[in-house]
Write a protein that holds these residues in place. Structure first.
Motif, PDB file in Angstrom:
ATOM      1  N   ASP A  16      29.721   7.703 -10.045  1.00 24.78           N
ATOM      2  CA  ASP A  16      30.148   9.061  -9.670  1.00 24.78           C
ATOM      3  C   ASP A  16      29.428  10.079 -10.559  1.00 24.78           C
ATOM      4  O   ASP A  16      28.806   9.718 -11.564  1.00 24.78           O
ATOM      5  CB  ASP A  16      31.666   9.153  -9.850  1.00 24.78           C
ATOM      6  N   HIS A  17      29.544  11.346 -10.194  1.00 19.08           N
ATOM      7  CA  HIS A  17      28.951  12.441 -10.976  1.00 19.08           C
ATOM      8  C   HIS A  17      27.447  12.278 -11.188  1.00 19.08           C
ATOM      9  O   HIS A  17      26.924  12.618 -12.244  1.00 19.08           O
ATOM     10  CB  HIS A  17      29.664  12.606 -12.331  1.00 19.08           C
ATOM     11  N   GLY A  53      29.624  21.533  -9.305  1.00 14.75           N
ATOM     12  CA  GLY A  53      29.133  22.256  -8.132  1.00 14.75           C
ATOM     13  C   GLY A  53      28.923  21.261  -7.004  1.00 14.75           C
ATOM     14  O   GLY A  53      29.732  21.143  -6.099  1.00 14.75           O
ATOM     15  N   TYR A  54      27.849  20.501  -7.135  1.00 15.09           N
ATOM     16  CA  TYR A  54      27.585  19.423  -6.191  1.00 15.09           C
ATOM     17  C   TYR A  54      27.214  18.169  -6.955  1.00 15.09           C
ATOM     18  O   TYR A  54      26.643  18.240  -8.038  1.00 15.09           O
ATOM     19  CB  TYR A  54      26.460  19.797  -5.218  1.00 15.09           C
ATOM     20  N   LYS A  55      27.523  17.052  -6.371  1.00 11.51           N
ATOM     21  CA  LYS A  55      27.203  15.775  -7.010  1.00 11.51           C
ATOM     22  C   LYS A  55      26.895  14.747  -5.933  1.00 11.51           C
ATOM     23  O   LYS A  55      27.219  14.947  -4.760  1.00 11.51           O
ATOM     24  CB  LYS A  55      28.385  15.300  -7.867  1.00 11.51           C
ATOM     25  N   ASP A  56      26.303  13.662  -6.354  1.00 12.54           N
ATOM     26  CA  ASP A  56      26.117  12.514  -5.472  1.00 12.54           C
ATOM     27  C   ASP A  56      27.015  11.391  -5.968  1.00 12.54           C
ATOM     28  O   ASP A  56      27.381  11.370  -7.145  1.00 12.54           O
ATOM     29  CB  ASP A  56      24.662  12.004  -5.535  1.00 12.54           C
ATOM     30  N   ILE A  82      30.950   5.806 -14.375  1.00  4.95           N
ATOM     31  CA  ILE A  82      30.994   4.494 -13.740  1.00  4.95           C
ATOM     32  C   ILE A  82      32.456   4.092 -13.589  1.00  4.95           C
ATOM     33  O   ILE A  82      33.224   4.176 -14.552  1.00  4.95           O
ATOM     34  CB  ILE A  82      30.274   3.427 -14.624  1.00  4.95           C
ATOM     35  N   VAL A  83      32.821   3.674 -12.408  1.00  7.67           N
ATOM     36  CA  VAL A  83      34.189   3.218 -12.167  1.00  7.67           C
ATOM     37  C   VAL A  83      34.111   1.794 -11.628  1.00  7.67           C
ATOM     38  O   VAL A  83      33.446   1.535 -10.628  1.00  7.67           O
ATOM     39  CB  VAL A  83      34.907   4.123 -11.126  1.00  7.67           C
ATOM     40  N   LYS A  93      36.779   2.813 -16.398  1.00  8.72           N
ATOM     41  CA  LYS A  93      36.096   4.047 -16.015  1.00  8.72           C
ATOM     42  C   LYS A  93      35.476   4.636 -17.272  1.00  8.72           C
ATOM     43  O   LYS A  93      36.162   4.765 -18.289  1.00  8.72           O
ATOM     44  CB  LYS A  93      37.114   5.018 -15.408  1.00  8.72           C
ATOM     45  N   TYR A  94      34.218   4.941 -17.224  1.00  4.04           N
ATOM     46  CA  TYR A  94      33.583   5.519 -18.408  1.00  4.04           C
ATOM     47  C   TYR A  94      32.383   6.366 -18.013  1.00  4.04           C
ATOM     48  O   TYR A  94      31.873   6.261 -16.899  1.00  4.04           O
ATOM     49  CB  TYR A  94      33.162   4.419 -19.396  1.00  4.04           C
ATOM     50  N   TRP A  95      31.979   7.200 -18.934  1.00  5.78           N
ATOM     51  CA  TRP A  95      30.787   8.019 -18.719  1.00  5.78           C
ATOM     52  C   TRP A  95      29.587   7.251 -19.253  1.00  5.78           C
ATOM     53  O   TRP A  95      29.696   6.571 -20.274  1.00  5.78           O
ATOM     54  CB  TRP A  95      30.912   9.355 -19.459  1.00  5.78           C
ATOM     55  N   VAL A  96      28.462   7.369 -18.593  1.00  5.36           N
ATOM     56  CA  VAL A  96      27.272   6.718 -19.134  1.00  5.36           C
ATOM     57  C   VAL A  96      26.886   7.458 -20.419  1.00  5.36           C
ATOM     58  O   VAL A  96      27.215   8.628 -20.590  1.00  5.36           O
ATOM     59  CB  VAL A  96      26.072   6.709 -18.143  1.00  5.36           C
TER      60      VAL A  96
END
Ligand code: ZN
Length: 152
Positions: A16-17, A53-56, A82-83, A93-96
């Protein structure tokens, strides 16, 4: 496409994000589609996000990403999260996070670099984050010209 919600997955990974417009590049560096793999991949691009704003985002069924793959993602989308989903429940769930040094994840763009001479050496780069991410080869001191192209 703004409010597109992808169906939840039972088992697998959600990335995500991802910076808007980068999903296909993430797919490319993950080597998807993989031969001999039939995991379902769903991609949503330009999804509205409060934070960005926008994300993929990308959903990969029945596959957990390896540390090495997460590090590759951080090089082109340092704000991704990452989930990990197991039996429909969020397991992790964590941020890279951008590593300071990467080993064996990229190739040097200097043809005369010792790492391009067929020696049994693992490439090593220092990583700096600024407006763009920069990789500097620790063997020949050169900056990689195109980060995405250099990822192996
Ligand atoms: Zn080099």
């Amino acid at each position: 496409m703004k409010d597109l919600k992808l169906t939840p997955i039972k088992n697998g990974t959600v990335i995500d994000h991802i910076e808007a417009g980068m999903a296909m590049k993430v797919i490319k560096i993950l080597g998807i589609p993989e031969p001999d793999s039939h995991s379902i991949i769903s991609i949503a691009m330009y999804v509205h996000s409060e934070k960005m704003g926008y994300k993929d985002l990308i959903k990969i069924e029945d596959r957990e990403l390896k540390k090495k793959e997460v590090n590759k993602i951080s090089l082109i989308s340092p704000n991704a999260s990452i989930v990990i989903i197991e039996k429909e429940i969020v397991k992790n769930k964590y941020w890279v996070s951008l590593p300071k040094i990467i080993k064996g994840l990229a190739k040097c763009s200097n043809p005369n670099c010792i790492t391009n001479k067929g020696e049994p050496l693992e490439t090593e780069f220092s990583v700096t984050n600024g407006k763009d991410i920069k990789l500097r080869c620790l063997y020949c001191d050169r900056n990689v010209t195109d980060v995405l192209e250099s990822i192996v």
